[in-house]
Design an enzyme around this catalytic site. Structure first.
Site, PDB file in Angstrom:
ATOM      1  CD  GLU A 258     -25.319 -12.590   8.693  1.00  0.00           C
ATOM      2  OE1 GLU A 258     -24.805 -13.803   9.436  1.00  0.00           O
ATOM      3  OE2 GLU A 258     -25.717 -11.750   9.280  1.00  0.00           O
ATOM      4  CB  CYS A 297     -23.455 -13.408  12.356  1.00  0.00           C
ATOM      5  SG  CYS A 297     -23.633 -11.690  12.132  1.00  0.00           S
TER       6      CYS A 297
END
Length: 678
Positions: A258, A297
């Protein structure tokens, strides 16, 4: 003031930093407050400890055992979360930021604990899908099972969420039955260290189930095998370096990534200024720019609005951003704290400079802004910075450069197709949001942009009061994204557990599949109990235990009475000629639910006993019509047993109705709650 030594927990012992330790900065004032790292850490011993001690102990447990363990861990963390709050302020995070990281992380563990009990078996094998019939008579069958990998999960986490970032990986890993070695980012590892200590001190975890590396991993990744998993959160450059290492590639070691994500939010073409959607859009963007000082994020990096509303968006956003109090995160009125370090501050300014080559900064001056209760020249503070790109079609850096801080760029779109094209220019993101009250707009974006984004978040006046926000990954839903976002996937409930298990196709007879999966398969041995199964307690029932009932004839009077009593006078039950014209019926037929009622009358034991309630009926199928004069009987089999608490468990019964010729007329699964004895 002496430095805080952030320790590692390796092979059952706490290991202090050595001379190779890296300094860790206080985000508020820039001073060195801690150190972490030990070049002599025995990573081979850590891997061996996880594989030979932690893994076997976890695999002996059932999914429910491990779910209860997770609940106990979450409870222990929840009871001591104030200590985690207190130590987290020096990362630059505010109290509201703590709720995202600490409360969010603990909540994630609670969700996985619940899903483990509700959606997974009290067993060591997880059945993935139904039985596949591979032979004409059913003597040779197939099914997919999932079992824990017999290695270790190495979790490499980012600095922005030292608690949630660890727990969102750890919960599904432990639920799968795999031990973990956690390596947090050094900048905030002291927060992770405390969380790990709380979990270890709870006494809930088996030895070897959890270890911690505060500092570098050394050559650990070069010692992994095909049974191990690397789960990484961080920059695309680091992910590429790690996942392309020859040892990782040669051994096909699972690598879940990720990474960088140019997330976008679209103001729907229907959302005019003054509408609830316009106000909601501005609020969502402002929140995502300032929460965690933009170090998320999932933060919104690209803001898309209809061209004729760009100025209105900039004005409204500027007004909201002007009310953001930047300062010491410990102060109650602070709304945005510091970035994690001055190094991160410099990186954000560098990336903002790159964005500035294609966009104009229209709000926020990093050389002139107020910081309450702290020194802006020493701490890692920045103001929110809003850019405007007038020509997003020819620009490239706004679509490929992420300033990981309170920075976002507004751009205009001509029509919805243009908006979709622009949002997909990010080449893969964790999340894109659309604020619209038009369902067709939502559908068009889902079809046009879904392939480029791991999550699509739609919000409007109907859902705004209860929605969780653009930037909130939920444990129930997948978190990850294609392309630039890493191509990985985490969370998603039970889906997240599967990343740490091996799916295997098993083939064999019904008895073999029953023995492997712990769930009775039609065609397997039918066991005979000492008396009626409804008279016996949960623990006394055996999977495969079966009764065959006597027959009951279905009469025309039964059909007519059921129709009049229930009001279901559908023509197929009442008009023989009309029924014959229907290709599915030979003539007037019995109601399907009449057959279910008669079936219950055939197999139910009427006396008070351990069966507490009928809680459901699954997979109902009607195979063959039943006419007046047909005789039906029932086979009732214990298919599966699942304890629910200390008082009762769920029994799943396989029920088959056949006619006088032995043909199946109906089949379903009945759920009951049965009491434990004593």
């Amino acid at each position: 003031m002496s430095l805080l030594d952030v320790k590692s927990f390796a092979a059952g012992a706490w290991i202090a930093p050595d001379d190779s330790a890296r300094p860790i900065e206080n985000a508020i004032d820039g001073s060195v407050m801690a150190q972490a790292g030990n070049a002599g850490l025995d990573v081979a011993a850590m891997l061996d400890h996880a594989r030979t001690v932690g893994g076997p102990a976890l695999r002996k447990m059932t999914f429910h055992d491990r779910a209860r363990m997770l609940k106990a861990l979450a409870t222990a963390l929840n009871e001591k979360k104030q200590a985690l709050y207190d130590i987290s302020f020096t990362t630059g995070a505010t109290q509201s930021d703590h709720q995202i990281d600490i409360d969010g992380g603990i909540g994630t563990v609670f969700v996985f604990a619940s899903k483990g009990r509700r959606e997974m078996p009290d067993a060591q094998v997880y059945l993935d899908g139904g039985v596949e019939q591979l032979s004409r008579s059913g003597s040779f069958l197939g099914q997919h099972i999932c079992t824990p990998l017999q290695g270790v999960a190495v979790h490499i986490n980012a600095f922005n969420f030292p608690v949630w970032g660890m727990l969102e990986k750890l919960a599904p890993t432990l639920l799968a039955g795999v031990p973990a070695i956690v390596k947090p980012a050094t900048a905030t590892c002291y927060v992770t260290e405390l969380a790990v200590k709380i979990m270890l001190d709870s006494g809930v975890l088996p030895e070897g189930a959890l270890q911690l590396v505060s500092g570098g991993l050394g050559d650990m990744l070069d010692r992994l095998t095909c049974q191990d998993v690397v789960s990484f959160t961080g920059s695309a450059a680091t992910a590429l370096k790690l996942r392309s290492a020859p040892h990782i590639l040669q051994n096909s070691i699972r690598f879940v990534a990720e990474q960088d994500s140019l997330n976008a939010s679209i103001l729907g073409p229907d959302a005019e200024p003054g509408t609830p959607e316009f106000d909601l859009f501005v609020k969502e963007v402002q929140r995502e720019m300032t929460a965690k000082a933009g170090q998320k994020c999932t933060a919104i990096r690209r803001i898309l609005a209809p061209q004729n509303r760009v100025e209105a968006v900039i004005e409204a956003l500027g007004e909201r951003l002007s009310k953001t109090v930047i300062g010491d995160p410990r102060a109650e009125d602070t709304r945005m704290g510091a970035l994690v370090s001055n190094a991160q501050k410099r990186d954000v300014l560098e990336k903002a400079g790159i964005l500035g080559t294609e966009a104009e900064r229209v709000w926020g001056d990093p050389d002139s802004f107020e910081v309450a209760g702290a020194d802006a020249s020493k701490g890692a503070f920045l103001p929110p910075m809003l850019f405007h790109c007038a020509d997003p079609d020819t620009a490239s850096r706004i679509h490929d450069t992420e300033a990981f801080g309170p920075v976002s760029t507004v751009m205009g779109y001509r029509d919805l197709d243009h908006a979709i094209a622009l949002v997909n220019r990010g080449q893969g993101s964790l999340v894109a949001s659309v604020i619209t009250n038009d369902p067709q707009v939502a559908r068009d974006v889902a079809l046009g942009a879904g392939a480029f984004h791991g999550r699509l978040y739609f919000n409007n006046r109907t859902s705004m009061k209860e929605s969780t926000g653009h930037g909130s990954p939920l444990p129930h839903m997948v978190h990850g994204g294609p392309g630039r976002a890493g191509g990985g996937e985490e969370l998603g409930g039970v889906r997240g557990v599967m990343h740490y298990m091996q799916r295997t196709a098993v083939q064999g007879s019904p008895d073999i599949l029953t023995a492997i999966g712990g769930t009775w398969v039609p065609g397997a041995e039918e066991k005979t109990g000492p008396d009626h199964p409804f008279t016996r307690h949960f623990e006394d029932l055996a999977v495969g235990e079966t009764i065959h009932t006597s027959e009951r004839e279905v009469t025309l009077d039964d059909i007519a009475h059921f129709a009049q009593f229930t009001g279901d006078t559908f023509y197929a039950h009442m008009d023989d000629e009309a029924a014959k014209r229907n290709p599915f019926f030979p003539g007037r037929v019995a109601h399907g639910y009449l057959l279910l009622s008669f079936a219950a009358g055939l197999f139910v034991s009427p006396d008070e006993g351990p069966v507490l309630a009928n809680t459901g009926l699954d997979a109902l199928r009607f195979m063959k019509p039943v006419e007046a004069g047909d005789r039906i009987k029932v086979r009732l089999t214990v298919k599966k047993k699942t304890p629910r608490n200390e008082e009762y468990g769920e029994v799943r019964w396989h029920v088959t109705l056949t006619n006088q010729d032995g043909e199946k007329v109906a089949e379903y699964e009945l759920l009951t709650m049965n009491a434990f004895g004593g």
